[in-house]
Design an enzyme around this catalytic site. Structure first.
Site, PDB file in Angstrom:
ATOM      1  CG  ASN A   7      -1.856   1.135   1.290  1.00 55.37           C
ATOM      2  OD1 ASN A   7      -1.791   2.048   0.460  1.00 55.37           O
ATOM      3  ND2 ASN A   7      -2.762   1.109   2.257  1.00 55.37           N
ATOM      4  NE  ARG A  64      -6.173   1.624  -0.417  1.00 58.37           N
ATOM      5  CZ  ARG A  64      -6.215   2.755   0.250  1.00 58.37           C
ATOM      6  NH1 ARG A  64      -5.148   3.192   0.885  1.00 58.37           N
ATOM      7  NH2 ARG A  64      -7.311   3.469   0.305  1.00 58.37           N
ATOM      8  CG  HIS A 153     -13.236   3.785   2.551  1.00 58.37           C
ATOM      9  ND1 HIS A 153     -14.052   4.732   3.146  1.00 58.37           N
ATOM     10  CD2 HIS A 153     -11.974   4.145   2.838  1.00 58.37           C
ATOM     11  CE1 HIS A 153     -13.297   5.617   3.769  1.00 58.37           C
ATOM     12  NE2 HIS A 153     -12.032   5.290   3.599  1.00 58.37           N
ATOM     13  CG  LEU A 182     -18.406   4.619  10.814  1.00 60.99           C
ATOM     14  CD1 LEU A 182     -19.352   4.663  12.008  1.00 60.99           C
ATOM     15  CD2 LEU A 182     -18.848   5.627   9.754  1.00 60.99           C
ATOM     16  NE  ARG A 214     -10.977  13.470   2.896  1.00 59.47           N
ATOM     17  CZ  ARG A 214     -10.717  12.172   2.915  1.00 59.47           C
ATOM     18  NH1 ARG A 214     -11.677  11.288   3.127  1.00 59.47           N
ATOM     19  NH2 ARG A 214      -9.491  11.750   2.720  1.00 59.47           N
ATOM     20  CG  ASP A 256      -8.458  10.707  18.237  1.00 57.99           C
ATOM     21  OD1 ASP A 256      -9.357  10.085  18.843  1.00 57.99           O
ATOM     22  OD2 ASP A 256      -7.368  10.196  17.935  1.00 57.99           O
ATOM     23  N   GLY A 304     -11.480   2.409  12.556  1.00 51.63           N
ATOM     24  CA  GLY A 304     -11.126   2.903  13.898  1.00 51.63           C
ATOM     25  C   GLY A 304     -12.313   3.175  14.816  1.00 51.63           C
ATOM     26  CD  GLU A 337      -8.972  -1.020   3.583  1.00 54.49           C
ATOM     27  OE1 GLU A 337      -8.432  -0.839   4.701  1.00 54.49           O
ATOM     28  OE2 GLU A 337      -9.319  -0.106   2.830  1.00 54.49           O
TER      29      GLU A 337
HETATM   30  P1  ADP Z   1      -7.962   6.180   9.053  1.00 55.95           P
HETATM   31  O1  ADP Z   1      -9.150   6.581   8.214  1.00 55.95           O
HETATM   32  O2  ADP Z   1      -6.932   7.260   9.125  1.00 55.95           O
HETATM   33  O3  ADP Z   1      -7.410   4.808   8.706  1.00 55.95           O
HETATM   34  P2  ADP Z   1      -8.688   4.954  11.613  1.00 55.95           P
HETATM   35  O4  ADP Z   1      -9.458   3.801  11.031  1.00 55.95           O
HETATM   36  O5  ADP Z   1      -7.407   4.672  12.282  1.00 55.95           O
HETATM   37  O6  ADP Z   1      -8.542   6.114  10.530  1.00 55.95           O
HETATM   38  O7  ADP Z   1      -9.657   5.679  12.661  1.00 55.95           O
HETATM   39  C1  ADP Z   1      -9.335   6.837  13.359  1.00 55.95           C
HETATM   40  C2  ADP Z   1     -10.495   7.165  14.303  1.00 55.95           C
HETATM   41  O8  ADP Z   1     -10.824   6.000  15.048  1.00 55.95           O
HETATM   42  C3  ADP Z   1     -10.188   8.257  15.296  1.00 55.95           C
HETATM   43  O9  ADP Z   1     -11.301   9.135  15.380  1.00 55.95           O
HETATM   44  C4  ADP Z   1      -9.991   7.514  16.615  1.00 55.95           C
HETATM   45  O10 ADP Z   1     -10.530   8.238  17.690  1.00 55.95           O
HETATM   46  C5  ADP Z   1     -10.765   6.237  16.432  1.00 55.95           C
HETATM   47  N1  ADP Z   1     -10.036   5.106  17.026  1.00 55.95           N
HETATM   48  C6  ADP Z   1      -8.997   4.470  16.495  1.00 55.95           C
HETATM   49  N2  ADP Z   1      -8.541   3.488  17.312  1.00 55.95           N
HETATM   50  C7  ADP Z   1      -9.315   3.506  18.398  1.00 55.95           C
HETATM   51  C8  ADP Z   1      -9.345   2.742  19.596  1.00 55.95           C
HETATM   52  N3  ADP Z   1      -8.500   1.737  19.834  1.00 55.95           N
HETATM   53  N4  ADP Z   1     -10.280   3.048  20.502  1.00 55.95           N
HETATM   54  C9  ADP Z   1     -11.160   4.030  20.266  1.00 55.95           C
HETATM   55  N5  ADP Z   1     -11.163   4.787  19.135  1.00 55.95           N
HETATM   56  C10 ADP Z   1     -10.276   4.531  18.202  1.00 55.95           C
END
Ligand code: ADP
Length: 355
Positions: A7, A64, A153, A182, A214, A256, A304, A337
């Protein structure tokens, strides 16, 4: 068959090395800060060299690729024609496709003769009907400029939808599923009988849900209105919509979700508003997609926020299905993925070897 999944992003290369079809991970890792000031890794070629220095015996590669436009409905064995088409698609994905391509070209030079497969984020959504993917704009923009909804995605939505069917012990082609990816970047897809029939991201990943930074859906007239009012140029407004909006822009605190949940608990009103807006937008999409599919068997959360934040899932689902006769199953499925890319690369190469 030992399949290396790459990737390749603008400043990083993530890799996972699989033993297929056993689906065992041999190793994984990432190379960061490529082409950044003061970095010793000056380009993607050097980055791939480092990756290949960490592993041995690569039988095949899977890459990817973010944008395959209308050109790629399925994974493709990489050859000159495919490389030319990926290059063409760069004009509508200038932040992603050139970096993906740099990874492919480096692997071609460093591992000549090893089969490479490109798997596209947009491919899964190529089954959308025209009335879902064409915008209400002059038709020639679609015909001449390729302006339409592509969706992103796709690999994640496809993986979790098939995993949902497996967990429910039902055939995918008998199910109506909504998949919610998400993360910092968010999208939602209606998967009817295994096919994407609509998705929230559009021509670019900006459309749809409220994301980390965004805006997602807004009144398009706001773009010119804000540009006039604030005297912004194109680059500035692009930056606002992509990097300073969403959860970060609304809350004024962070993109976050963990931080926002903490702040909301301690009484911060803007954090609460950001979370309310985020969950409300998702509810609206779920309602619309369940309606166009005329039912819903499963709602899947991934990435996440989807995988880790029960409090957000509960807020999305609160009262959502109270008027449903049959309540859908709600599933949390970690996305993978790379595994889907490995499966698709393996299958394509095997088929090609047999033919
Ligand atoms: P990306 O789109 O950059 O791949 P991620 O899938 O890592 O993003 O998701 C980021 C979001 O997920 C953030 O808002 C973060 O707060 C939430 N998040 C990621 N890991 C955790 C976790 N272990 N516990 C709670 N929230 C998480």
């Amino acid at each position: 068959m030992r399949v290396l999944i790459i990737n390749s992003g603008s400043s990083s290369i993530k890799y996972k090395f699989f033993d297929m079809p056993k689906e065992v991970i041999i190793s994984k890792g990432s190379i960061e800060h490529i082409s950044e000031k003061q970095s010793t890794i000056k380009d993607h070629y050097s980055g791939i060299q480092i990756v290949l220095g960490k592993i041995r015996k690569v039988d095949a590669l899977g890459h990817r690729v973010v944008h395959g436009a209308g050109e790629f409905k399925k994974p493709a064995l990489i050859n000159r024609a495919v490389i030319a088409k990926i290059k063409q698609c760069s004009s509508i994905a200038p932040l992603h496709n050139p970096a993906n391509l740099a990874g492919i070209l480096a692997c071609k030079r460093l591992l000549p003769g090893v089969e490479q497969v490109a798997v596209f984020d947009t491919a899964f959504h190529q089954t959308m009907p025209d009335y879902a993917y064409i915008y209400g704009l002059p038709f020639e923009y679609y015909k001449r400029l390729g302006i339409r909804k592509y969706g992103f995605h796709g690999t994640s939505h496809e993986y979790v939808a098939s995993e949902a069917a497996r967990r429910l012990k039902k055939r995918l082609n008998k199910l109506k599923i909504i998949t919610c990816h998400l993360g910092n970047s968010c999208s939602i897809t209606a998967v009817d009988k295994g096919k994407s029939i609509d998705t929230s991201m559009g021509f670019t990943p900006l459309e749809g849900l409220i994301m980390g930074t965004r805006s997602g859906d807004i009144d398009p007239a706001l773009v010119t209105y804000i540009m006039k009012k604030k005297k912004f140029n194109i680059q500035r407004i692009d930056d606002i919509l992509n990097k300073r909006s969403g959860l970060k822009g609304i809350s004024g605190i962070s993109n976050d979700m963990r931080t926002l949940v903490r702040k909301e608990r301690s009484g911060n009103k803007r954090a609460k508003l950001a979370i309310d807006m985020f969950t409300y937008r998702i509810k609206k999409y779920i309602g619309a997609y369940a309606h166009v599919m005329q039912g819903l068997d499963a709602l899947v959360f991934t990435a996440g926020i989807g995988e880790n934040q029960r409090i957000i899932r509960d807020r999305i689902c609160d009262g959502l299905f109270s008027h449903f006769k049959n309540k859908p199953k709600i599933l949390v499925i970690p996305t993978n993925e790379e595994l889907l890319i490995a499966r698709q690369a393996y299958q394509l190469i095997r088929r090609n070897q047999i033919c």
